[in-house]
Design an enzyme around this catalytic site. Sequence first.
Site, PDB file in Angstrom:
ATOM      1  N   HIS A   1       0.887  -1.187   0.202  1.00 15.54           N
ATOM      2  CA  HIS A   1      -0.021  -0.084   0.199  1.00 15.54           C
ATOM      3  C   HIS A   1       0.935   1.112   0.015  1.00 15.54           C
ATOM      4  CE1 HIS A   1      -2.555  -3.404   1.721  1.00 15.54           C
ATOM      5  NE2 HIS A   1      -3.482  -2.726   1.002  1.00 15.54           N
TER       6      HIS A   1
ATOM      7  N   HIS B   1      -2.445  -1.629   6.880  1.00 17.38           N
ATOM      8  CA  HIS B   1      -1.780  -1.541   5.546  1.00 17.38           C
ATOM      9  C   HIS B   1      -0.787  -0.861   5.328  1.00 17.38           C
ATOM     10  CE1 HIS B   1      -4.768   1.796   5.912  1.00 17.38           C
ATOM     11  NE2 HIS B   1      -4.251   2.201   5.075  1.00 17.38           N
TER      12      HIS B   1
ATOM     13  N   PRO C   1      -7.303  -5.489  10.285  1.00 15.81           N
ATOM     14  CA  PRO C   1      -9.010  -5.168  10.481  1.00 15.81           C
ATOM     15  C   PRO C   1      -8.817  -3.874  10.968  1.00 15.81           C
ATOM     16  CG  PRO C   1      -8.236  -7.353  11.261  1.00 15.81           C
ATOM     17  CD  PRO C   1      -6.802  -6.790  11.409  1.00 15.81           C
TER      18      PRO C   1
ATOM     19  N   GLY D   1     -10.632   4.966   7.511  1.00 12.12           N
ATOM     20  CA  GLY D   1     -11.462   3.707   7.757  1.00 12.12           C
ATOM     21  C   GLY D   1     -11.491   3.206   9.115  1.00 12.12           C
TER      22      GLY D   1
ATOM     23  N   ASN E   1      -6.862  12.097   4.826  1.00 14.81           N
ATOM     24  CA  ASN E   1      -6.541  12.259   3.812  1.00 14.81           C
ATOM     25  C   ASN E   1      -8.028  12.187   2.829  1.00 14.81           C
ATOM     26  OD1 ASN E   1      -7.229   9.422   2.924  1.00 14.81           O
ATOM     27  ND2 ASN E   1      -5.215   9.007   3.549  1.00 14.81           N
TER      28      ASN E   1
ATOM     29  N   ILE F   1      -9.807  10.074   1.747  1.00 16.76           N
ATOM     30  CA  ILE F   1      -9.858   8.851   0.822  1.00 16.76           C
ATOM     31  C   ILE F   1     -10.183   7.431   1.414  1.00 16.76           C
ATOM     32  CG2 ILE F   1      -8.814   7.732  -1.220  1.00 16.76           C
ATOM     33  CD1 ILE F   1      -9.551  10.417  -2.241  1.00 16.76           C
TER      34      ILE F   1
ATOM     35  N   SER G   1     -25.235  -9.856  36.263  1.00 19.46           N
ATOM     36  CA  SER G   1     -25.626 -11.152  35.507  1.00 19.46           C
ATOM     37  C   SER G   1     -24.570 -12.197  35.373  1.00 19.46           C
ATOM     38  CB  SER G   1     -26.384 -10.912  34.089  1.00 19.46           C
ATOM     39  OG  SER G   1     -27.417 -10.132  34.673  1.00 19.46           O
TER      40      SER G   1
ATOM     41  N   GLU H   1     -19.296  -4.515  23.657  1.00 24.65           N
ATOM     42  CA  GLU H   1     -18.854  -6.050  23.645  1.00 24.65           C
ATOM     43  C   GLU H   1     -17.350  -6.043  23.011  1.00 24.65           C
ATOM     44  OE1 GLU H   1     -22.888  -6.968  24.569  1.00 24.65           O
ATOM     45  OE2 GLU H   1     -22.014  -5.618  23.001  1.00 24.65           O
TER      46      GLU H   1
ATOM     47  N   ASP I   1     -36.261 -15.645  27.626  1.00 32.88           N
ATOM     48  CA  ASP I   1     -35.641 -14.480  26.608  1.00 32.88           C
ATOM     49  C   ASP I   1     -35.678 -14.763  25.150  1.00 32.88           C
ATOM     50  OD1 ASP I   1     -35.532 -12.498  28.564  1.00 32.88           O
ATOM     51  OD2 ASP I   1     -33.150 -13.059  28.988  1.00 32.88           O
TER      52      ASP I   1
ATOM     53  N   ARG J   1     -26.646 -20.222  33.290  1.00 30.19           N
ATOM     54  CA  ARG J   1     -27.426 -19.282  33.989  1.00 30.19           C
ATOM     55  C   ARG J   1     -28.021 -19.961  35.204  1.00 30.19           C
ATOM     56  NH1 ARG J   1     -33.472 -16.552  31.854  1.00 30.19           N
ATOM     57  NH2 ARG J   1     -33.754 -15.313  33.607  1.00 30.19           N
TER      58      ARG J   1
END
Length: 642
Positions: free
Chosen positions: A27, A64, A110, A141, A170, A172, A373, A389, A446, A496
Site C-alpha cells: 500500500h 496496511h 482489520p 477507515g 486524507n 480517501i 448477571s 462488547e 428471553d 445461567r
Amino acid sequence: MICDKRRAANFLRCVALDMIDIANSGHQGIVLGMADVMTVLWSDHLNFQKQHSNRDRFVLSAGHGSALLYSTLYCMEEIDRKDLYTFRKIHSNLPGHPEKDDLVEVSTGPLGQGIAWAIGMAKAEQLKNMDYFTYVLASDGDLMEGISHEACSLAGKWKLNKLIVFWDDNEITIDGSTELSRSDQIPMTFKSYNWNVIEIDGHNIGEIDLAILSAKKSDKPTLIRCKTIIGRGSKYEKSEKIHGKILDKEDINEMKRNYCMEYTDFMTPPDIKCFWNNVIERNNGYFTNKNDENNVKANNRSEKNANFENDIKNNINTTNEKMKNEKYYKVSESISHLLEKDISTREASGIVLKNLSERHNDIVFGSADLGISTNTMIDENYISFGVREHGMTAITGGITLSGLKGCCATFFVFTDYARPAIRMAALMKIPMIFIATHDSVSVGEDGPTHQPIEHLESFRVMPNLNVFRPSNGLEVAWAWEQALHSELPSILVLSRQKIKRINSEEEIKSAYTIKKFHRKIHNISHNYTVKIIGTGSEVELAYETASLLMKKHENLNIDVISMISTNLFDKEERFEALECDLLVCIELSNSHIWYKYRQYAKDILVLGVQNFGFSGKAKDIMNHLGFTPENICKEISKKLSL
C-alpha cells in the site's frame, strides 16, 4: 550535507516504496502521506526499547501501512537490511500487515482493532501507574469502524491522557472520497467523547512537533487531525488508486530524483544515517536515565509495590513465567465448600474470581453492562465497559498485552459482537479470559435472540483458543486455573441456571468419568458398554439418563463423562477413554463437531440442537427438543436394539 526531518521522511518514503515494488504488493498511499508524522514522532518523541515495561507503545492501527513502519524500524537499526527484500513473502519477518513480535506491539490490519487494543494498553498504564505514552496511527477507515468509537468513548471517560492518536485525514477510502459514506464531524464527535482535539497540516514538520508537545501536556486523550495528501508527490496523489500498489519502477525512480535521494541496495546515505544514529542515541540516553530513576524509586517504595513492579518488569514475559508455575494462580481450598453446592456455573465463577482477585493484584476484570448477571461485579476493581462488547474485548486484550491478566464478560450469544477481537487474541496468542454466561436454550423466556446455538462449535474450531464448559463449581475452579496458566486466550462458557452437582472421586481433567454405572453381568449374550458425554448443564442430564437406563436394562455398563474442554482433550490424545460399543454425546448446541469421535467407538449417537430456540420456560423448551432422560433413554435403546 546535514539531514533534516524532511529529508529523513523522504528516505522513509523511498525505502517503503522500494519494498513494495520488490514485493509487487503493498500500500503506497499511506506511505507517502504519513512519512512526515512518523519521522517527527520517532525522532523526537517516541521512546522505544524492546520489552522495556515503560517503553512508549506505537500501534499502527492502519495496518496496511506496514511498509512505513518497517522502513522506520530499519532506520532505527531494529530490522536487518536483508529482511527488506522479504516483505510480504511467506515466513518473512515483515508480513503484509504487522504481526505481533518484539517490535510490533499488536497485530493490526482489520481496521479499528488497533486503536481499541491500544486503548487497552493506555488503560493498563493508568491502572498500574506506569510511565509510558501510547501512540496510534489511524486512518479514515479506522474511525469509521464501530469498535473505534466504542473504545474511544471509554478512553475519554477514563481520561487516558497518555494516549495520542494521529488521524491520517486524507479524505480517501478505497471506494473514493470519504464524502461517499460520511457526513459526521469527527473532531466534534471526539470532543463529545471528552478528547483533546488538535488540527494540523500533516506535512508541516513544525506543526506536527508542536501538536505532539501539546498533546503530552493534556489531561485528556488527544486526537491529532493530520490533514494529509494520500500518495503525496506521486502522479496519483489525492486519488483512491494510490491506496494499493500502482507505481512502477520508473515512477519510483522519478520520485527519488525529485527527493534528491541517491542510494542502492537499501544502503542508507551517510547524512540520513547520522540523523537516525542521533535518534538512537537519544533513545538510549532516555532509558539509561529511566533505569536510574527506577533504581532510586525501588529503594523508596514499599515492599508490596516493589513486588508488583518486579512482577510486571518484563511485561508479558513475566506473565509467561508465572504461567509456567502451575500453582501460581491457585483457587483457595477455603472456598471448596461453596463450590460443592448445587449452583449455577456463573455463580461458581464469581466465587472463584473473587477469591483469585483478592490474592492477585494483576487480575483485571469487567463486563459489558452485565456485571451482576455474569457475576463479575465483585469488588471495586470491576471495570464497567457499558454495552460495548467489541470494544471491551479489544481493550481487555490490550490490558493483557501490557502484562496484566485481563478478563471480560457478557452473555454467550453476545460474543457475536466481540468475535473479531477474540479472533485477534487467538491469532496473537494473547492469554486473556472471556467469561460467557447464559450458555444455551436453557436461558428460557428471553427466547432465541438470547439463546446461543452455533457459538460453542464456532469457537471450538477457532485455532489457538481454549473453550471450557464446566458442569459444577469444582470444574469451574479447575477451568479458571487452566485459563490463567495458559499461553492462549480462553472462553469460560457458563450456565445461567443451577446445576445439580454429581459427586465424583475422580481427578478433574479436560474430560473424565464423573460417574460409573457398572455391575457384573451374568448369562446375558449381548452386553454393551455405553459412554455418555455431556458438557456443562448436560452432564446432569447424562447422569439422569444413565440412571434410568440402568433401571430398564440389565446388560449395560455406563460411564458418564464430563467433557470440560474438547480442545484440551484433543491435544492430550486420550482417545482410548472413548472406546465403547456406543458413544453418546449430549449438548444443547450445534452438534456436528462431536462426530470426530466416531472412529473411537463402534457406534455413535449425537444429540444436539440444529435450529434456533424458543421463548418459554427452560423445562418446556427441553421437553419440546427431546432433551429429557426418558427420550434420550429411548434413543439409546433404539440404537442398541434393546
